[in-house]
Scaffold this motif. Structure first.
Motif, PDB file in Angstrom:
ATOM      1  N   UNK A  27      32.424  20.463 -36.906  1.00 55.14           N
ATOM      2  CA  UNK A  27      32.716  20.538 -38.339  1.00 55.14           C
ATOM      3  C   UNK A  27      33.857  21.514 -38.612  1.00 55.14           C
ATOM      4  N   UNK A  28      33.888  22.634 -37.890  1.00 60.36           N
ATOM      5  CA  UNK A  28      34.998  23.588 -38.049  1.00 60.36           C
ATOM      6  C   UNK A  28      36.317  22.934 -37.632  1.00 60.36           C
ATOM      7  N   UNK A  29      36.277  22.146 -36.550  1.00 56.85           N
ATOM      8  CA  UNK A  29      37.472  21.408 -36.116  1.00 56.85           C
ATOM      9  C   UNK A  29      37.914  20.446 -37.208  1.00 56.85           C
ATOM     10  N   UNK A  30      36.919  19.778 -37.827  1.00 55.53           N
ATOM     11  CA  UNK A  30      37.228  18.838 -38.901  1.00 55.53           C
ATOM     12  C   UNK A  30      37.874  19.496 -40.103  1.00 55.53           C
ATOM     13  N   UNK A  31      37.627  20.777 -40.270  1.00 56.02           N
ATOM     14  CA  UNK A  31      38.240  21.546 -41.364  1.00 56.02           C
ATOM     15  C   UNK A  31      39.552  22.203 -40.928  1.00 56.02           C
ATOM     16  N   UNK A  32      40.054  21.742 -39.770  1.00 60.35           N
ATOM     17  CA  UNK A  32      41.359  22.140 -39.237  1.00 60.35           C
ATOM     18  C   UNK A  32      41.399  23.585 -38.747  1.00 60.35           C
ATOM     19  N   UNK A  33      40.248  24.085 -38.284  1.00 59.93           N
ATOM     20  CA  UNK A  33      40.222  25.370 -37.614  1.00 59.93           C
ATOM     21  C   UNK A  33      40.314  25.132 -36.106  1.00 59.93           C
ATOM     22  N   UNK A  34      40.674  26.152 -35.373  1.00 61.67           N
ATOM     23  CA  UNK A  34      40.681  26.088 -33.915  1.00 61.67           C
ATOM     24  C   UNK A  34      39.433  26.782 -33.397  1.00 61.67           C
ATOM     25  N   UNK A  35      38.722  26.122 -32.483  1.00 57.51           N
ATOM     26  CA  UNK A  35      37.419  26.604 -32.047  1.00 57.51           C
ATOM     27  C   UNK A  35      37.372  26.752 -30.527  1.00 57.51           C
ATOM     28  N   UNK A  36      36.729  27.815 -30.071  1.00 57.42           N
ATOM     29  CA  UNK A  36      36.349  27.979 -28.668  1.00 57.42           C
ATOM     30  C   UNK A  36      34.864  28.338 -28.626  1.00 57.42           C
ATOM     31  N   UNK A  37      34.179  27.884 -27.594  1.00 54.46           N
ATOM     32  CA  UNK A  37      32.759  28.188 -27.413  1.00 54.46           C
ATOM     33  C   UNK A  37      32.578  28.935 -26.103  1.00 54.46           C
ATOM     34  N   UNK A  38      31.853  30.062 -26.142  1.00 58.75           N
ATOM     35  CA  UNK A  38      31.465  30.757 -24.913  1.00 58.75           C
ATOM     36  C   UNK A  38      29.961  30.579 -24.730  1.00 58.75           C
ATOM     37  N   UNK A  39      29.552  30.300 -23.496  1.00 57.10           N
ATOM     38  CA  UNK A  39      28.149  29.999 -23.220  1.00 57.10           C
ATOM     39  C   UNK A  39      27.787  30.444 -21.813  1.00 57.10           C
ATOM     40  N   UNK A  40      26.486  30.661 -21.602  1.00 63.31           N
ATOM     41  CA  UNK A  40      25.985  30.992 -20.272  1.00 63.31           C
ATOM     42  C   UNK A  40      25.473  29.761 -19.536  1.00 63.31           C
ATOM     43  N   UNK A  41      25.568  28.592 -20.161  1.00 64.60           N
ATOM     44  CA  UNK A  41      25.092  27.350 -19.545  1.00 64.60           C
ATOM     45  C   UNK A  41      26.159  26.772 -18.621  1.00 64.60           C
ATOM     46  N   UNK A  42      25.756  26.455 -17.404  1.00 66.14           N
ATOM     47  CA  UNK A  42      26.681  25.810 -16.468  1.00 66.14           C
ATOM     48  C   UNK A  42      27.003  24.401 -16.945  1.00 66.14           C
ATOM     49  N   UNK A  43      28.137  23.858 -16.490  1.00 66.43           N
ATOM     50  CA  UNK A  43      28.521  22.503 -16.879  1.00 66.43           C
ATOM     51  C   UNK A  43      28.770  21.610 -15.696  1.00 66.43           C
ATOM     52  N   UNK A  44      27.948  21.767 -14.634  1.00 65.29           N
ATOM     53  CA  UNK A  44      28.189  21.054 -13.385  1.00 65.29           C
ATOM     54  C   UNK A  44      28.119  19.539 -13.538  1.00 65.29           C
TER      55      UNK A  44
END
Length: 227
Positions: A27-44
């Protein structure tokens, strides 16, 4: 605007917290913001799934990566307060938003876990230095600081009434089987109804660390024919 979202759990882990983080990021992207997410979950497993996000996901960031990400952002949004991810704010004074999805409570009395108490107290203290959002009045009331109540988001294209679909289940719980969800209280309520000659069927959909305890409680309350 650059928005950094800290979410301890994220896809491919599945649950309400992970889904909320993704919905908010999109939704933030849809409002033309730039977003990054930091997480402790692996993405293997992401390569096999072929899933791509319209924002950068930084998994298990190093201290330098986390520091640089906080330095980059205009707003630091915690999807659940995380001390592990909060320390860069000591050096980068950015607007800090905390989204509270559950209570910040001390663990049950256990000598082996006393070390955790100071973490809980510190989290409650730090809420005074952030803008807090709570998903319910119950969550908001236990904080030591003001909190804006904004309920959980959901995907309306998935959760909707479908004409002609049979709704034959009497009671349904859908969710992760953790203590915060209160399924044990639901079972107790079912037992109380039985004392008034009411015996609705309950379907529990989900898994989690409380599953074995809930199965045992179901047996002890003589509810195996209903659950």
């Amino acid at each position: 605007m650059n928005i950094l979202i800290s979410s301890r759990l994220f896809y491919p882990s599945l649950g309400g917290s992970e889904t909320d983080a993704e919905i908010l990021a999109r939704e933030f992207i849809g409002l033309e913001h730039t977003v990054k997410v930091v997480t402790q979950t692996r993405g293997d497993s992401l390569a096999a799934d072929g899933l791509e996000f319209p924002f950068q996901v930084i998994r298990r960031p190093s201290p330098i990566q986390l520091f640089q990400a906080v330095q980059w952002c205009d707003i630091y949004f915690h999807n659940g307060i995380s001390l592990r991810d909060a320390w860069p704010l000591l050096f980068n004074h950015k607007p800090w938003i905390l989204r509270h999805q559950t209570w910040i409570l001390r663990p049950k009395e256990d000598k082996t876990r006393r070390r955790s108490y100071w973490k809980t107290d510190l989290k409650l203290f730090l809420t005074k230095f952030a803008t807090s959002i709570s998903i319910s009045a119950a969550i908001s009331d236990h904080l030591n600081s003001p909190s804006k109540i904004i309920p959980n988001p959901y995907r309306s294209h998935l959760f909707r009434l479908i004409p002609g679909l049979s709704r034959h289940k009497e009671l349904v719980f859908l969710g992760r089987l953790v203590s915060d969800k209160g399924v044990d209280i639901l079972l107790e309520g079912l037992a109380i109804l039985g004392k008034h000659q009411l015996s609705p069927q309950l379907t529990i959909i989900g898994s989690g660390p409380e599953e074995a305890n809930l199965r045992q409680q179901t047996v002890e309350l003589h509810l195996t024919e209903q659950v």
